[in-house]
Design a protein around this motif. Structure first.
Motif, PDB file in Angstrom:
ATOM      1  N   VAL A  59      16.122  33.279  33.443  1.00  0.00           N
ATOM      2  CA  VAL A  59      17.054  32.998  34.536  1.00  0.00           C
ATOM      3  C   VAL A  59      18.158  32.090  33.993  1.00  0.00           C
ATOM      4  CG1 VAL A  59      17.321  32.096  36.871  1.00  0.00           C
ATOM      5  CG2 VAL A  59      15.159  33.165  36.186  1.00  0.00           C
ATOM      6  N   PHE A  60      19.349  32.648  33.856  1.00  0.00           N
ATOM      7  CA  PHE A  60      20.495  31.914  33.341  1.00  0.00           C
ATOM      8  C   PHE A  60      21.438  31.518  34.477  1.00  0.00           C
ATOM      9  CE2 PHE A  60      19.216  34.399  29.642  1.00  0.00           C
ATOM     10  CZ  PHE A  60      19.402  33.510  28.586  1.00  0.00           C
ATOM     11  N   SER A  61      21.822  30.263  34.526  1.00  0.00           N
ATOM     12  CA  SER A  61      22.948  29.820  35.358  1.00  0.00           C
ATOM     13  C   SER A  61      24.131  29.689  34.418  1.00  0.00           C
ATOM     14  CB  SER A  61      22.628  28.475  36.016  1.00  0.00           C
ATOM     15  OG  SER A  61      21.515  28.590  36.884  1.00  0.00           O
ATOM     16  N   VAL A  62      25.140  30.541  34.592  1.00  0.00           N
ATOM     17  CA  VAL A  62      26.240  30.595  33.631  1.00  0.00           C
ATOM     18  C   VAL A  62      27.581  30.319  34.303  1.00  0.00           C
ATOM     19  CG1 VAL A  62      25.041  32.156  32.062  1.00  0.00           C
ATOM     20  CG2 VAL A  62      26.455  33.103  33.875  1.00  0.00           C
ATOM     21  N   ASP A  63      28.451  29.642  33.566  1.00  0.00           N
ATOM     22  CA  ASP A  63      29.841  29.436  33.950  1.00  0.00           C
ATOM     23  C   ASP A  63      30.689  30.074  32.860  1.00  0.00           C
ATOM     24  OD1 ASP A  63      29.059  27.730  36.126  1.00  0.00           O
ATOM     25  OD2 ASP A  63      28.804  26.106  34.678  1.00  0.00           O
ATOM     26  N   LEU A  64      31.488  31.075  33.237  1.00  0.00           N
ATOM     27  CA  LEU A  64      32.323  31.744  32.246  1.00  0.00           C
ATOM     28  C   LEU A  64      33.611  30.952  32.061  1.00  0.00           C
ATOM     29  CD1 LEU A  64      32.705  35.562  31.872  1.00  0.00           C
ATOM     30  CD2 LEU A  64      34.406  33.949  31.056  1.00  0.00           C
ATOM     31  N   VAL A  65      33.736  30.339  30.895  1.00  0.00           N
ATOM     32  CA  VAL A  65      34.861  29.436  30.624  1.00  0.00           C
ATOM     33  C   VAL A  65      36.097  30.205  30.174  1.00  0.00           C
ATOM     34  CG1 VAL A  65      35.650  27.502  29.198  1.00  0.00           C
ATOM     35  CG2 VAL A  65      33.293  27.545  30.053  1.00  0.00           C
ATOM     36  N   GLY A  66      35.913  31.178  29.285  1.00  0.00           N
ATOM     37  CA  GLY A  66      37.064  31.904  28.760  1.00  0.00           C
ATOM     38  C   GLY A  66      36.684  33.288  28.272  1.00  0.00           C
ATOM     39  N   LYS A  67      37.684  34.173  28.267  1.00  0.00           N
ATOM     40  CA  LYS A  67      37.480  35.546  27.816  1.00  0.00           C
ATOM     41  C   LYS A  67      38.810  36.061  27.277  1.00  0.00           C
ATOM     42  CE  LYS A  67      34.958  38.332  30.370  1.00  0.00           C
ATOM     43  NZ  LYS A  67      34.510  39.284  31.436  1.00  0.00           N
ATOM     44  N   ARG A  68      38.774  36.622  26.072  1.00  0.00           N
ATOM     45  CA  ARG A  68      39.995  37.164  25.478  1.00  0.00           C
ATOM     46  C   ARG A  68      39.626  38.295  24.520  1.00  0.00           C
ATOM     47  NH1 ARG A  68      40.024  35.578  20.218  1.00  0.00           N
ATOM     48  NH2 ARG A  68      38.993  33.603  19.662  1.00  0.00           N
ATOM     49  N   ASP A  69      40.616  39.109  24.164  1.00  0.00           N
ATOM     50  CA  ASP A  69      40.387  40.157  23.176  1.00  0.00           C
ATOM     51  C   ASP A  69      40.183  39.529  21.806  1.00  0.00           C
ATOM     52  OD1 ASP A  69      40.651  42.206  25.014  1.00  0.00           O
ATOM     53  OD2 ASP A  69      42.802  42.449  24.669  1.00  0.00           O
ATOM     54  N   ALA A  70      39.268  40.102  21.043  1.00  0.00           N
ATOM     55  CA  ALA A  70      39.019  39.621  19.690  1.00  0.00           C
ATOM     56  C   ALA A  70      40.188  39.990  18.776  1.00  0.00           C
ATOM     57  CB  ALA A  70      37.728  40.228  19.154  1.00  0.00           C
ATOM     58  N   THR A  71      40.453  39.155  17.791  1.00  0.00           N
ATOM     59  CA  THR A  71      41.502  39.440  16.813  1.00  0.00           C
ATOM     60  C   THR A  71      40.958  40.393  15.748  1.00  0.00           C
ATOM     61  OG1 THR A  71      40.904  37.604  15.341  1.00  0.00           O
ATOM     62  CG2 THR A  71      42.422  37.124  17.167  1.00  0.00           C
ATOM     63  N   GLU A  72      41.856  40.995  14.986  1.00  0.00           N
ATOM     64  CA  GLU A  72      41.438  41.895  13.915  1.00  0.00           C
ATOM     65  C   GLU A  72      40.608  41.143  12.877  1.00  0.00           C
ATOM     66  OE1 GLU A  72      41.699  45.160  13.775  1.00  0.00           O
ATOM     67  OE2 GLU A  72      42.581  45.070  15.779  1.00  0.00           O
ATOM     68  N   GLU A  73      40.961  39.899  12.621  1.00  0.00           N
ATOM     69  CA  GLU A  73      40.228  39.101  11.641  1.00  0.00           C
ATOM     70  C   GLU A  73      38.805  38.827  12.133  1.00  0.00           C
ATOM     71  OE1 GLU A  73      40.933  35.135   8.892  1.00  0.00           O
ATOM     72  OE2 GLU A  73      41.782  35.184  10.922  1.00  0.00           O
ATOM     73  N   GLU A  74      38.678  38.506  13.419  1.00  0.00           N
ATOM     74  CA  GLU A  74      37.348  38.273  13.990  1.00  0.00           C
ATOM     75  C   GLU A  74      36.493  39.528  13.935  1.00  0.00           C
ATOM     76  OE1 GLU A  74      38.102  34.724  17.246  1.00  0.00           O
ATOM     77  OE2 GLU A  74      38.816  36.752  17.694  1.00  0.00           O
ATOM     78  N   LEU A  75      37.106  40.678  14.208  1.00  0.00           N
ATOM     79  CA  LEU A  75      36.375  41.943  14.136  1.00  0.00           C
ATOM     80  C   LEU A  75      35.918  42.219  12.710  1.00  0.00           C
ATOM     81  CD1 LEU A  75      38.594  44.160  16.465  1.00  0.00           C
ATOM     82  CD2 LEU A  75      36.351  43.196  16.989  1.00  0.00           C
ATOM     83  N   ALA A  76      36.777  41.906  11.743  1.00  0.00           N
ATOM     84  CA  ALA A  76      36.435  42.141  10.342  1.00  0.00           C
ATOM     85  C   ALA A  76      35.308  41.233   9.882  1.00  0.00           C
ATOM     86  CB  ALA A  76      37.675  41.939   9.462  1.00  0.00           C
ATOM     87  N   HIS A  77      35.322  39.997  10.385  1.00  0.00           N
ATOM     88  CA  HIS A  77      34.306  39.023   9.974  1.00  0.00           C
ATOM     89  C   HIS A  77      33.036  39.100  10.814  1.00  0.00           C
ATOM     90  CE1 HIS A  77      37.388  36.167   7.852  1.00  0.00           C
ATOM     91  NE2 HIS A  77      37.362  37.386   7.346  1.00  0.00           N
ATOM     92  N   GLY A  78      33.130  39.710  12.012  1.00  0.00           N
ATOM     93  CA  GLY A  78      31.951  39.887  12.838  1.00  0.00           C
ATOM     94  C   GLY A  78      31.554  38.681  13.655  1.00  0.00           C
ATOM     95  N   HIS A  79      32.474  37.721  13.843  1.00  0.00           N
ATOM     96  CA  HIS A  79      32.169  36.553  14.679  1.00  0.00           C
ATOM     97  C   HIS A  79      33.470  35.917  15.149  1.00  0.00           C
ATOM     98  CE1 HIS A  79      33.304  33.798  11.402  1.00  0.00           C
ATOM     99  NE2 HIS A  79      32.661  34.623  10.603  1.00  0.00           N
TER     100      HIS A  79
END
Length: 203
Positions: free
Chosen positions: A128-148
């Protein structure tokens, strides 16, 4: 445009009895890259549907969390097969030299017999998670390449390895590297083949 997202969130994890199992550090939202298995499936699915700034209670069933317990993942060995002379309940070992080898937990010690369990500590549990979504954005090409994600924070935040909803591999790595996972323990590595699939990782 990337279809994968970088999501940051705060959370408190409880079991069905309402006991707090883990929570994000105060003022330090956790951040992950979607689609690469950094957090458990059920939690990621819910966060992807949430809007930025929203808060929700998310219940993750075992099939989309840490799976169900598998008694074949429990094995008893002689302590001489471990690389240490003394062990205690709660210690962790890695079943092989490869970094992807399964992580096993000591659940019983009787004389020179040590019982190891490769099930995740939260296997079979409704989370059971109580979550607050702080932020959301599209991943950058560099992040996709690095996997994090390339920002502050990160899965597990250096705290209890499995509590925050990390995938089983991530939480296992936390157990081995940091010596912590849902209650602590000491990370060791041992090179032992378990018979009958005894401690092979099920996730």
């Amino acid at each position: 445009m990337s279809t994968q997202q970088v999501i940051s969130f705060n959370y408190t994890l409880r079991n069905k009895a309402g006991e707090v199992l883990d929570q994000s550090p105060e003022g330090r939202p956790l951040e992950f890259l979607s689609g690469v298995g950094q957090i458990i499936e059920g939690l990621e699915e819910s966060l992807l549907k949430m809007e930025e700034g929203k808060s929700e209670e998310v219940i993750v069933r075992p099939e989309k969390g840490y799976g169900f317990r598998d008694e074949s993942q429990i094995d008893t060995i002689n302590i001489s097969q471990l690389p240490v002379d003394q062990v205690k309940v709660g210690d962790y070992f890695q079943a092989g030299q490869d970094r992807h080898a399964p992580i096993v937990r000591v659940v019983k010690v009787e004389g020179d017999q040590v019982t190891l369990d490769a099930n995740h500590p939260l296997a079979g549990e409704d989370l059971v998670f109580s979550v607050d979504l702080v932020g959301k954005r599209d991943a950058t090409e560099e992040e996709l390449a690095h996997g994090h994600a390339h920002s502050a924070g990160g899965c597990c935040g250096g705290g209890g390895g499995g509590g925050c909803g990390c995938s089983s591999e991530e939480s296992a790595r936390a157990a081995a590297d940091e010596g912590e996972c849902c209650g602590g323990g000491h990370g060791h590595a041992h090179d032992h083949e378990h018979g009958k699939g005894g401690c092979g990782c099920s996730h």
